[in-house]
Design a protein around this motif. Structure first.
Motif, mmCIF file in Angstrom:
data_model
loop_
_atom_site.group_PDB
_atom_site.id
_atom_site.type_symbol
_atom_site.label_atom_id
_atom_site.label_comp_id
_atom_site.label_asym_id
_atom_site.label_seq_id
_atom_site.Cartn_x
_atom_site.Cartn_y
_atom_site.Cartn_z
ATOM 1 N N ASN A 27 1.037 16.942 22.022
ATOM 2 C CA ASN A 27 -0.259 16.409 21.389
ATOM 3 C C ASN A 27 -0.224 17.110 19.991
ATOM 4 O O ASN A 27 0.936 17.454 19.369
ATOM 5 N N GLU A 96 -9.468 26.765 23.437
ATOM 6 C CA GLU A 96 -8.793 25.707 22.827
ATOM 7 C C GLU A 96 -7.428 25.581 23.054
ATOM 8 O O GLU A 96 -6.824 24.604 23.594
ATOM 9 N N LYS A 99 -6.902 24.738 26.837
ATOM 10 C CA LYS A 99 -7.260 23.267 26.825
ATOM 11 C C LYS A 99 -6.273 22.526 26.458
ATOM 12 O O LYS A 99 -6.017 21.510 27.079
ATOM 13 N N ASN A 100 -5.621 22.661 25.161
ATOM 14 C CA ASN A 100 -4.540 21.786 24.690
ATOM 15 C C ASN A 100 -3.257 22.007 25.417
ATOM 16 O O ASN A 100 -2.692 21.079 25.728
ATOM 17 N N THR A 102 -3.055 22.730 28.536
ATOM 18 C CA THR A 102 -3.150 22.141 29.867
ATOM 19 C C THR A 102 -3.027 20.658 29.827
ATOM 20 O O THR A 102 -2.610 20.042 30.446
ATOM 21 N N HIS A 103 -3.567 20.175 28.731
ATOM 22 C CA HIS A 103 -3.492 18.733 28.430
ATOM 23 C C HIS A 103 -1.968 18.258 28.142
ATOM 24 O O HIS A 103 -1.302 17.338 28.887
ATOM 25 N N VAL A 104 -1.395 19.017 27.323
ATOM 26 C CA VAL A 104 0.109 18.645 27.294
ATOM 27 C C VAL A 104 0.984 18.702 28.610
ATOM 28 O O VAL A 104 1.904 17.895 28.629
ATOM 29 N N LYS A 106 -0.061 18.514 31.401
ATOM 30 C CA LYS A 106 -0.473 17.162 32.451
ATOM 31 C C LYS A 106 0.278 15.898 31.958
ATOM 32 O O LYS A 106 0.701 15.196 32.843
ATOM 33 N N VAL A 107 0.065 15.675 30.518
ATOM 34 C CA VAL A 107 0.964 14.403 30.150
ATOM 35 C C VAL A 107 2.363 14.723 30.317
ATOM 36 O O VAL A 107 3.036 13.372 30.867
ATOM 37 N N TYR A 111 2.375 20.043 35.035
ATOM 38 C CA TYR A 111 1.243 20.462 35.491
ATOM 39 C C TYR A 111 0.529 19.690 36.568
ATOM 40 O O TYR A 111 0.094 18.605 36.209
#
Length: 116
Positions: A27, A96, A99-100, A102-104, A106-107, A111
């Motif tokens: 990301n 932040e 959040k970033n 966790t996002h990467v 998940k993608v 996770y």
């Protein structure tokens, strides 16, 4: 609480295996390189370039990423992965970064939030 030694990747040969697998997800703030592992747990490494700043800044970024990774550790798949921090991470707050990250993850399908 820090990441346990058994959960860290330190050896060059391990880094080389993960990078040569060429499976990455990204990301705007992080790139995650991954390799499925034969172990019963995940292993992680954090890489911060000298382009991000001096040693104090790089160590702060690594500390933020480690602390953001800890609450997620129970839901991480059995994968070896390297988190590479991109330019701009050094100016983010802890929330932040979390959040970033966790996002990467998940993608990258590392996770997986388990329903309780």
């Amino acid at each position: 609480m820090a990441i346990k030694k058994a959960l860290r990747i330190k050896k060059k040969i391990d880094f080389d295996k993960i990078f040569s697998a060429r499976k990455s997800t990204a990301n705007k703030k992080f790139v995650v390189y991954q390799l499925p592992s034969e172990t019963t747990h995940f292993r992680a490494a954090i890489s911060v370039s000298k382009k991000l700043g001096n040693a104090v800044t790089r160590n702060r970024v690594k500390r933020l990423v480690r602390h953001a990774l800890m609450p997620l550790s129970n839901n991480l798949s059995t994968t070896d992965f390297v988190i590479v921090c991109r330019k701009g991470v050094e100016s983010l707050s802890f929330d932040e970064v979390q959040k970033n990250l966790t996002h990467v993850l998940k993608v990258a399908k590392i996770y997986q939030k388990t329903e309780t």
